[in-house]
Scaffold this active site. Structure first.
Site, mmCIF file in Angstrom:
data_model
loop_
_atom_site.group_PDB
_atom_site.id
_atom_site.type_symbol
_atom_site.label_atom_id
_atom_site.label_comp_id
_atom_site.label_asym_id
_atom_site.label_seq_id
_atom_site.Cartn_x
_atom_site.Cartn_y
_atom_site.Cartn_z
ATOM 1 N N GLU A 62 48.955 18.966 28.514
ATOM 2 C CA GLU A 62 47.884 19.610 29.034
ATOM 3 C C GLU A 62 46.445 19.498 28.250
ATOM 4 O O GLU A 62 46.330 20.114 27.058
ATOM 5 C CB GLU A 62 48.101 21.292 29.049
ATOM 6 C CG GLU A 62 47.258 22.095 29.483
ATOM 7 C CD GLU A 62 47.278 23.370 28.790
ATOM 8 O OE1 GLU A 62 46.753 24.618 29.398
ATOM 9 O OE2 GLU A 62 47.814 24.019 27.999
ATOM 10 N N ASP B 260 52.263 21.843 26.097
ATOM 11 C CA ASP B 260 51.149 23.162 26.179
ATOM 12 C C ASP B 260 50.227 22.297 25.026
ATOM 13 O O ASP B 260 50.314 21.723 24.170
ATOM 14 C CB ASP B 260 51.634 24.318 25.783
ATOM 15 C CG ASP B 260 50.681 25.400 25.682
ATOM 16 O OD1 ASP B 260 50.308 25.536 26.776
ATOM 17 O OD2 ASP B 260 50.486 26.111 24.661
#
Ligand code: CA
Length: 620
Positions: A364, A335
């Site tokens: 990400e 993330d």
């Protein structure tokens, strides 16, 4: 009177001294992390964090063949001890006692297990371009165990009427439906984070970790997570864990009694990140902007971890390694990758890939410019002094361009030309085929909404994702046209999957009660996924595409010496003739192609493509 108070004061001081010295004897160990370790790891070093009353005053001692205490780090808060071990490669598995000594006297002892590694764990293969990933929001997929819907001590309780409340979905629900996932043709699952989120509200999404070594009891347990991994493996499905190095939940247990005053950034005064990810490689960026980006908090409920504190950095790295080894992971989705800063992201990715050379991690980096992504990929040759070990990135540029291609008019820079040109920037990536491509995810409008609930465009998008270079990823429910009414409404985007709850009247697992259109979409995706699975030409084949000519077509080929697949996307309303002459480099030697969806054969000499359709032609 005066004397009385003085004697009272003195006796108070004496009592304080007495109890102070007694309580100093009442040592206790509350936590030891990682929960265990393994012998035969590539890196012989291990950091163990010990937590408990006043144990920082004590000295650890270990008497176990092949295990040495390298160093002990004491911190401002004397409830912590950080013990660094060297575990020799010849050490045998077993349990060792970590004694905590006060001079020569043993105050406490803790039994720590060094386990045998499972066969082949060091060469565990990560997800790759032969896979298709199914992304699941565990709270919203299936409730396999209603008994864990409410757990004592966790404030955020079940509220199915609230889009942002907990709905009861869990790991057992995913285990129960592995059969569905398998039959659809998915070969990997990525779950939004499952670790404990003991937050007051909106805990369902899982991105505010409050314990890095504990699966949230409302999802199940560590053991059940491991069971999911094993049962998935039996079906050839790889488990990918969602990890967050950048921030923790504000209710994390160590944040109630932090080891050091610099454990998080801005501990006293909230500062939000400026989200300017480009500052990390911008030659003109100011230090203050860069600092604000990496050190500012993502949101108020998620304090920003200070990875430049080497004790915290190691804690997070050993935690990641622990989960890979413990649960037999086949990959990590990381993330908010750049937010943890480039130095730490280099160390974290490199230490994981050093331990598991065939593993995969996808970061990400939500930017629509390939240049912003490419410098993060392992082997980047871009002129930045940055060496990352990150194998994969989420391909946001392609996602954005795909939607543009399908929904915008054909013109200079928009429509198919936009997608064609974005793909042309693949030259900046060391390995474009390792990128994860997707039509939507848990943070954006459902793809069906993004293409204005147009089923033909939906099918074109699915066709593209399934035949393009890269590793496709689907968000659960996209296969049945799940959509959100309100733009960017996370609660609606992460809607319950029909059939996951015993009270559901519609069931997407069995097809009962699904509309014809939803069932068609599901069959379409299923057919494509299973075709892709058996066609390595899509996993590793070469790619050639042809410049769109503002006539509503986009044509590309996947090919190798053995096979050629021609993909045609047609946005024209009516059946349209396609002049195939200009594709001669790829079509010579072939006369016709058979569509993998309908089985219909098309002649290359005289080709009419149905209006608003996608063809995947195996050339003969
Ligand atoms: Ca449940």
């Amino acid at each position: 009177m005066k004397y009385f108070f003085r004697s009272l004061f003195l006796s108070f001081v004496f009592t304080l001294f007495l109890f102070g010295s007694i309580s100093a004897q009442e040592y206790a160990i509350e936590r030891v992390e990682p929960l265990n370790w393994w012998i035969g790891m590539e890196n012989p070093e291990l950091q163990i964090m010990m937590y408990g009353d006043d144990i920082g005053d004590l000295s650890p001692k270990i008497d176990y063949d092949g295990v040495d205490i390298e160093r002990v780090e004491r911190v401002e808060n004397d409830n912590y001890l950080f013990v660094y071990l060297h575990i020799d490669h010849t050490t045998a598995a077993g349990t060792m006692d970590i004694s905590l000594m006060n001079n020569e006297q043993q105050e406490l002892s803790y039994t720590y297990e060094l386990k045998e590694r499972e066969d082949g764990s060091a060469s565990r293969e990560g997800f790759n371009s032969s896979d298709v990933i199914y992304l699941i929001t565990p709270d919203r997929f299936a409730n396999g165990n209603p008994d864990n819907d409410e757990v004592a001590g966790y404030a955020d309780s079940l509220d199915m009427d609230d889009d942002y409340g907990r709905h009861g979905g869990d790991i057992q629900g995913i285990i129960n439906h592995l059969d569905y996932i398998d039959k659809m043709g998915f070969t990997a699952i990525w779950l939004n984070p499952v670790l404990e989120n003991a937050m007051k509200e909106a805990s369902y999404h899982g991105y505010a970790t409050t314990d890095y070594y504990k699966v949230d009891p409302r999802f199940g347990s560590n053991e059940l997570y491991k069971e999911l991994s094993e049962k998935a493996e039996e079906r050839g499905i790889k488990l990918i864990m969602d990890m967050i190095m950048n921030h923790a939940g504000s209710n994390h247990w160590w944040l109630q009694d932090p080891p050091t005053s610099d454990w998080v950034h801005y501990p006293d005064e909230y500062q939000q990140t400026n989200h300017r990810r480009t500052t990390l490689h911008d030659p003109y960026a100011s230090d203050s902007d860069m600092k604000k980006f990496t050190n500012g908090w993502f949101v108020r409920s998620m304090p920003d971890l200070n990875q430049s504190n080497p004790l915290l950095a190691d804690y997070m790295i050993y935690n990641s390694l622990w989960w890979i080894e413990y649960a037999g992971l086949r990959g990590i989705r990381h993330d908010t990758h750049p937010y943890a800063g480039k130095e730490f992201m280099q160390e974290w990715t490199c230490r994981i890939m050093e331990e598991y050379p065939d593993f995969n991690i996808v970061g990400e980096e939500w930017s629509v410019d390939p240049l912003v992504l490419a410098k993060w990929q392992r082997g980047s040759k871009l002129p930045t002094d940055y060496g990352s070990c990150l194998p994969s990135l989420m391909d946001f540029p392609i996602q954005t361009s795909l939607v543009n291609a399908l929904t915008k008019e054909e013109s200079w820079g928009t429509g198919f030309v936009n997608l064609y040109e974005t793909l042309s920037f693949d030259y900046v990536y060391p390995n474009p085929k390792d990128l994860v491509i997707f039509a939507d995810n848990h943070d954006m409008d459902r793809f069906y909404r993004q293409v204005n609930q147009d089923y033909d465009l939906f099918k074109m998008g699915m066709t593209y994702i399934m035949t393009m270079r890269g590793i496709p990823q689907f968000y659960y429910g996209t296969e049945i046209l799940m959509s959100n009414e309100k733009h960017h409404d996370h609660g609606q985007i992460r809607e319950d999957f029909p059939g996951g709850w015993s009270s559901d009247t519609k069931n997407a697992f069995s097809g009962n009660g699904l509309s014809d259109k939803k069932q068609q979409a599901q069959d379409f995706v299923k057919k494509l996924l299973n075709w892709r699975k058996d066609n390595p030409i899509i996993h590793d084949g070469k790619l050639m595409h042809y410049a769109p000519k503002h006539e509503g077509f986009y044509v590309y080929f996947r090919y190798n010496k053995k096979k050629t697949v021609m993909v045609i996307l047609n946005k024209n309303e009516d059946a349209t003739e396609l002049d195939t002459d200009r594709f001669y480099e790829r079509t010579q030697g072939f006369t016709e192609g058979t569509d993998v969806i309908t089985g219909k054969t098309y002649s290359l000499d005289d080709m009419t493509v149905p209006g608003r359709s996608a063809l995947i032609l195996e050339l003969k």
